[in-house]
Design an enzyme around this catalytic site. Sequence first.
Site, PDB file in Angstrom:
ATOM      1  N   ASN A  31     -12.957  -0.976  -4.624  1.00 18.99           N
ATOM      2  CA  ASN A  31     -12.704  -1.485  -5.962  1.00 18.99           C
ATOM      3  C   ASN A  31     -13.904  -2.304  -6.454  1.00 18.99           C
ATOM      4  O   ASN A  31     -14.235  -3.330  -5.883  1.00 18.99           O
ATOM      5  CB  ASN A  31     -11.443  -2.354  -5.915  1.00 18.99           C
ATOM      6  CG  ASN A  31     -11.108  -2.980  -7.240  1.00 18.99           C
ATOM      7  OD1 ASN A  31     -11.719  -2.650  -8.253  1.00 18.99           O
ATOM      8  ND2 ASN A  31     -10.132  -3.867  -7.229  1.00 18.99           N
ATOM      9  N   CYS A  79      -6.274  -6.038  -6.905  1.00 13.10           N
ATOM     10  CA  CYS A  79      -6.012  -5.551  -5.564  1.00 13.10           C
ATOM     11  C   CYS A  79      -5.424  -6.646  -4.677  1.00 13.10           C
ATOM     12  O   CYS A  79      -4.833  -6.355  -3.643  1.00 13.10           O
ATOM     13  CB  CYS A  79      -7.292  -4.986  -4.944  1.00 13.10           C
ATOM     14  SG  CYS A  79      -8.709  -6.062  -5.082  1.00 13.10           S
ATOM     15  N   HIS A  80      -5.533  -7.913  -5.109  1.00 17.39           N
ATOM     16  CA  HIS A  80      -4.924  -8.990  -4.316  1.00 17.39           C
ATOM     17  C   HIS A  80      -3.399  -8.930  -4.382  1.00 17.39           C
ATOM     18  O   HIS A  80      -2.727  -9.574  -3.590  1.00 17.39           O
ATOM     19  CB  HIS A  80      -5.432 -10.349  -4.809  1.00 17.39           C
ATOM     20  CG  HIS A  80      -5.154 -10.614  -6.258  1.00 17.39           C
ATOM     21  ND1 HIS A  80      -5.938 -10.102  -7.270  1.00 17.39           N
ATOM     22  CD2 HIS A  80      -4.161 -11.298  -6.863  1.00 17.39           C
ATOM     23  CE1 HIS A  80      -5.433 -10.490  -8.440  1.00 17.39           C
ATOM     24  NE2 HIS A  80      -4.355 -11.207  -8.229  1.00 17.39           N
ATOM     25  N   TYR A 126       0.850  -1.193   0.000  1.00 21.74           N
ATOM     26  CA  TYR A 126       0.000   0.000   0.000  1.00 21.74           C
ATOM     27  C   TYR A 126       0.885   1.242   0.000  1.00 21.74           C
ATOM     28  O   TYR A 126       0.609   2.228  -0.670  1.00 21.74           O
ATOM     29  CB  TYR A 126      -0.906   0.009   1.232  1.00 21.74           C
ATOM     30  CG  TYR A 126      -1.883  -1.137   1.304  1.00 21.74           C
ATOM     31  CD1 TYR A 126      -3.079  -1.106   0.582  1.00 21.74           C
ATOM     32  CD2 TYR A 126      -1.616  -2.256   2.089  1.00 21.74           C
ATOM     33  CE1 TYR A 126      -3.969  -2.168   0.655  1.00 21.74           C
ATOM     34  CE2 TYR A 126      -2.509  -3.310   2.165  1.00 21.74           C
ATOM     35  CZ  TYR A 126      -3.683  -3.265   1.441  1.00 21.74           C
ATOM     36  OH  TYR A 126      -4.561  -4.322   1.510  1.00 21.74           O
ATOM     37  N   GLU A 152      -1.522 -17.499  -8.949  1.00 19.88           N
ATOM     38  CA  GLU A 152      -0.537 -16.846  -9.803  1.00 19.88           C
ATOM     39  C   GLU A 152       0.869 -17.408  -9.598  1.00 19.88           C
ATOM     40  O   GLU A 152       1.618 -17.596 -10.557  1.00 19.88           O
ATOM     41  CB  GLU A 152      -0.568 -15.330  -9.562  1.00 19.88           C
ATOM     42  CG  GLU A 152      -1.933 -14.738  -9.901  1.00 19.88           C
ATOM     43  CD  GLU A 152      -1.929 -13.212  -9.990  1.00 19.88           C
ATOM     44  OE1 GLU A 152      -0.883 -12.598  -9.745  1.00 19.88           O
ATOM     45  OE2 GLU A 152      -2.990 -12.655 -10.331  1.00 19.88           O
TER      46      GLU A 152
END
Length: 153
Positions: free
Chosen positions: A104, A112-113, A83, A138
């Site tokens: 979001n 945002c993850h 952040y 991912e």
Amino acid sequence: MEGSIKFGLWFVYIRWNSDNLVSRIRFVKTAVSGAVPVSLSKYLAGKVTTLYPLESIHLREEGTYGEIYRQVHAIPYGEIKTYKEIAEFVGTAPRVVGLAMKRNLTPILIPCHRVLSSHGLGGFTPDISIKEDLLKLESNFLKKVKIHEQDQV
DNA sequence: ACAGGAGTCAAAG
DNA sequence: CTTTGACTCCTGT
């Protein structure tokens, strides 16, 4: 157009238009009838790293939030930022980045993850476990790609 | 005008 | 290690 697809214990709901502009993505407990774009189902299955040609309405937003969403959108697949890093780049406070992530409307598309706190995971609505699952998805994909590349050498 | 965040950091217990 | 307080700044009311 709208529809949903299963992802772990949740369903991913998506609403978009004929220009592939996505106005809403949401994690829900029960299925919503309708198909979802191919790129989304492939992404959730860990088969592709891009959601193209889908585009989030947030990218066209003006002001601080728009800047934040564009920066988050630019984080590559499988990578993370904090952040604080996003805040410094945009020129605002870390909490404001947190707020923007909470609001979001199109998670996954605006990834945002991939934004974590300095000391840990940070938050995720409606359930932190979804954030973990997306990050696992991912990193697992990237591992497979590496193994495949080694095979070819 | 005001309260509250998906944050961060330092200091104290 | 956990808790507390100060700092921060945009947004919705």
